[in-house]
Design a protein around this motif. Sequence first.
Motif, mmCIF file in Angstrom:
data_model
loop_
_atom_site.group_PDB
_atom_site.id
_atom_site.type_symbol
_atom_site.label_atom_id
_atom_site.label_comp_id
_atom_site.label_asym_id
_atom_site.label_seq_id
_atom_site.Cartn_x
_atom_site.Cartn_y
_atom_site.Cartn_z
ATOM 1 N N LEU A 99 0.555 -1.455 -0.211
ATOM 2 C CA LEU A 99 -0.089 -0.162 -0.159
ATOM 3 C C LEU A 99 0.394 1.352 -0.407
ATOM 4 C CD1 LEU A 99 -2.848 -1.299 1.926
ATOM 5 C CD2 LEU A 99 -2.811 -1.107 -0.233
ATOM 6 N N SER A 100 2.312 0.928 -0.059
ATOM 7 C CA SER A 100 2.725 2.836 0.271
ATOM 8 C C SER A 100 3.161 2.907 -1.277
ATOM 9 C CB SER A 100 4.190 1.890 0.751
ATOM 10 O OG SER A 100 4.473 1.211 1.434
ATOM 11 N N SER A 101 3.414 4.019 -1.910
ATOM 12 C CA SER A 101 3.558 4.737 -2.969
ATOM 13 C C SER A 101 4.391 4.276 -3.275
ATOM 14 C CB SER A 101 3.680 5.671 -2.720
ATOM 15 O OG SER A 101 4.354 6.565 -2.725
ATOM 16 N N ILE A 102 4.989 3.749 -4.912
ATOM 17 C CA ILE A 102 5.628 3.857 -5.587
ATOM 18 C C ILE A 102 6.734 4.833 -5.595
ATOM 19 C CG2 ILE A 102 4.875 2.325 -7.218
ATOM 20 C CD1 ILE A 102 4.733 4.166 -8.953
ATOM 21 N N SER A 103 6.179 5.671 -5.243
ATOM 22 C CA SER A 103 7.715 7.450 -4.988
ATOM 23 C C SER A 103 8.331 7.001 -3.350
ATOM 24 C CB SER A 103 6.106 8.651 -4.910
ATOM 25 O OG SER A 103 7.786 9.443 -5.081
ATOM 26 N N SER A 104 7.547 6.361 -2.797
ATOM 27 C CA SER A 104 8.462 6.115 -1.901
ATOM 28 C C SER A 104 9.058 5.226 -1.853
ATOM 29 C CB SER A 104 7.148 6.287 0.009
ATOM 30 O OG SER A 104 6.893 5.041 -0.047
ATOM 31 N N LEU A 105 8.864 4.254 -2.207
ATOM 32 C CA LEU A 105 9.141 3.099 -2.309
ATOM 33 C C LEU A 105 11.123 2.880 -3.139
ATOM 34 C CD1 LEU A 105 6.378 0.548 -2.567
ATOM 35 C CD2 LEU A 105 7.938 0.993 0.130
ATOM 36 N N GLY A 106 11.142 4.369 -3.602
ATOM 37 C CA GLY A 106 11.827 4.238 -5.002
ATOM 38 C C GLY A 106 11.759 3.014 -6.491
ATOM 39 N N ALA A 107 10.436 2.720 -6.424
ATOM 40 C CA ALA A 107 9.939 1.871 -7.175
ATOM 41 C C ALA A 107 10.030 2.197 -8.788
ATOM 42 C CB ALA A 107 8.978 0.498 -6.775
ATOM 43 N N PHE A 108 10.381 3.361 -9.143
ATOM 44 C CA PHE A 108 10.193 3.504 -10.419
ATOM 45 C C PHE A 108 11.996 4.040 -11.059
ATOM 46 C CE2 PHE A 108 8.161 7.369 -8.908
ATOM 47 C CZ PHE A 108 9.029 8.502 -9.324
ATOM 48 N N SER A 109 11.615 4.117 -12.093
ATOM 49 C CA SER A 109 13.445 4.865 -12.536
ATOM 50 C C SER A 109 12.825 5.858 -13.159
ATOM 51 C CB SER A 109 14.536 3.961 -12.800
ATOM 52 O OG SER A 109 14.897 4.678 -14.164
ATOM 53 N N PRO A 110 14.513 6.962 -12.785
ATOM 54 C CA PRO A 110 14.055 8.337 -13.376
ATOM 55 C C PRO A 110 14.222 8.609 -14.325
ATOM 56 C CG PRO A 110 14.942 8.741 -10.831
ATOM 57 C CD PRO A 110 14.139 6.997 -11.676
ATOM 58 N N HIS A 111 14.857 7.330 -14.717
ATOM 59 C CA HIS A 111 16.013 7.577 -15.969
ATOM 60 C C HIS A 111 15.168 6.793 -17.116
ATOM 61 C CE1 HIS A 111 18.975 8.869 -13.424
ATOM 62 N NE2 HIS A 111 19.000 7.900 -12.807
ATOM 63 N N TYR A 112 15.418 6.794 -17.743
ATOM 64 C CA TYR A 112 14.114 6.434 -19.011
ATOM 65 C C TYR A 112 14.722 7.134 -20.029
ATOM 66 C CZ TYR A 112 11.496 10.719 -18.978
ATOM 67 O OH TYR A 112 11.440 12.563 -18.729
ATOM 68 N N SER A 113 15.036 6.465 -21.692
ATOM 69 C CA SER A 113 14.975 7.014 -23.053
ATOM 70 C C SER A 113 13.343 7.619 -23.253
ATOM 71 C CB SER A 113 15.106 5.885 -23.461
ATOM 72 O OG SER A 113 16.445 4.737 -22.938
ATOM 73 N N HIS A 114 14.016 8.515 -24.202
ATOM 74 C CA HIS A 114 12.734 9.243 -25.054
ATOM 75 C C HIS A 114 13.219 9.485 -26.606
ATOM 76 C CE1 HIS A 114 15.339 12.376 -23.270
ATOM 77 N NE2 HIS A 114 14.643 13.238 -23.993
ATOM 78 N N ILE A 115 12.224 10.472 -27.232
ATOM 79 C CA ILE A 115 12.424 10.325 -28.358
ATOM 80 C C ILE A 115 11.372 11.532 -28.573
ATOM 81 C CG2 ILE A 115 10.904 8.341 -29.964
ATOM 82 C CD1 ILE A 115 12.940 8.437 -31.992
ATOM 83 N N GLU A 116 11.431 12.371 -29.367
ATOM 84 C CA GLU A 116 10.544 13.715 -29.720
ATOM 85 C C GLU A 116 9.234 13.186 -30.829
ATOM 86 O OE1 GLU A 116 9.936 16.486 -28.483
ATOM 87 O OE2 GLU A 116 11.523 16.674 -27.094
ATOM 88 N N ALA A 117 8.196 13.166 -30.490
ATOM 89 C CA ALA A 117 7.700 13.385 -31.465
ATOM 90 C C ALA A 117 7.348 13.226 -32.807
ATOM 91 C CB ALA A 117 5.973 12.880 -31.007
ATOM 92 N N GLY A 156 9.192 9.246 -15.243
ATOM 93 C CA GLY A 156 9.928 7.754 -15.182
ATOM 94 C C GLY A 156 8.765 6.556 -15.202
ATOM 95 N N VAL A 157 9.978 5.621 -15.044
ATOM 96 C CA VAL A 157 8.775 4.424 -15.627
ATOM 97 C C VAL A 157 9.518 2.711 -14.407
ATOM 98 C CG1 VAL A 157 11.219 3.440 -17.099
ATOM 99 C CG2 VAL A 157 9.176 2.985 -17.726
ATOM 100 N N VAL A 158 8.025 1.998 -13.888
ATOM 101 C CA VAL A 158 8.322 0.759 -13.490
ATOM 102 C C VAL A 158 8.764 0.141 -14.009
ATOM 103 C CG1 VAL A 158 7.309 -0.496 -11.651
ATOM 104 C CG2 VAL A 158 7.320 1.956 -12.360
ATOM 105 N N SER A 159 9.598 -0.650 -13.726
ATOM 106 C CA SER A 159 9.877 -2.473 -14.144
ATOM 107 C C SER A 159 9.473 -3.573 -13.734
ATOM 108 C CB SER A 159 11.390 -2.452 -15.069
ATOM 109 O OG SER A 159 12.101 -2.363 -14.464
ATOM 110 N N TYR A 160 9.514 -4.864 -13.943
ATOM 111 C CA TYR A 160 10.148 -5.891 -13.103
ATOM 112 C C TYR A 160 11.366 -5.662 -12.474
ATOM 113 C CZ TYR A 160 5.582 -8.020 -15.883
ATOM 114 O OH TYR A 160 5.012 -8.821 -16.221
#
Length: 364
Positions: free
Chosen positions: A185-203, A341-345
């Motif tokens: 029930l804890s937030s993914i933010s408080s758990l550090g359960a996502f990565s702020p480093h993500y790949s992106h491309i302009e539309a 960011g993005v959450v992965s397994y």
Amino acid sequence: MAFVFHNHAAGDLTLGKPELVEFSEAETLEAAVRAIAASPEATIPVWRKRSPGENATGIPCSDRFLGMINSLEVVAFLARADGDHDRAMRTPVSEVVTPNSSLLKEVDPRVRLVDVLEVMKTGVRCLLVRKSSGSRESMATKASNNARPSSSSSSHRDDRFCCLSREDVVRFLIGHLGALAPIPLSSISSLGAFSPHYSHIEASSPAMRAIAKMPNDPCAIAVVETNPDGTHRILGDISAYKLWKCDCPAAAWALRCLSAGQFGMGVEDGDSSRAEDAGQWNHPASNGAGGRPRSMRWGASKPLRCKDTSSLAAVMAQMLSHRATHVWVVDAESEDDTLLGVVSYTDILDAVARYPTITRPRII
């Protein structure tokens, strides 16, 4: 919570799992597309051929593991072809798959779940587990302290294997949410359960440009518009998951000819207006018998998203219900889907694996 990790073993998660059927490097891309569509994580392991005269137990299964292949790699290969997609689809998988033996590890069925988490959070995508006739209680009782090759088990060898995916592990965990309290029930933010480093491309960039910057895990790149303050607004994504069960030749043409925005937002079945704007129906690969257009669907129009305030349990359930490999995280306080960011397994398993250490009882 600790008893869940220490009293369950890898073999417990194999109950009901089908026996491994090796997908050979000698198979064609056409066969790979069918196998990928039936896989749990939009990717399949590829095995080296047995040498002539080698019997079924001559070499341990894990020693012949070559790497993994997904639909995005198939689509990218077709996009680079000279337009003869039928010929390209007959290409042996060995010419397309990227060798990477670190993506799979063979473990004993008695290895504890706590060690399974430690192995998988390092980037291992798949565990090769020998099918065991032992009961769950016997496996848990005899669980080893470290992930060991199955050759260290009893002298009686059962050469039937099955593969455990990260989805299998997360599905097991979500079935034991009560024992994991209060972390689900804890937030993914408080758990550090996502990565702020993500790949992106302009539309506005060519979709094909995304291939060169595609990360390995998750195999996904966000299609964005950059805000004046430098943050990104997510519009879509280009990923292995998005192309999981796609029409590969049609998607290959789109990847080569469309912008990242057009490709990343996808085309739904029956949504011909967007396809016509992009000129897709004029391409031979998108036409069926008699020149009638066939489905050009390669993904939903919106990427799978959650807020940074979402609970870990909610994100786990979201990934499992969509059979997704990742979820994009947006700022809960923004009104324009600002990407954080993005959450992965791997992020989920890492967050759960850290918890027993963090909450170890204090001795008074």
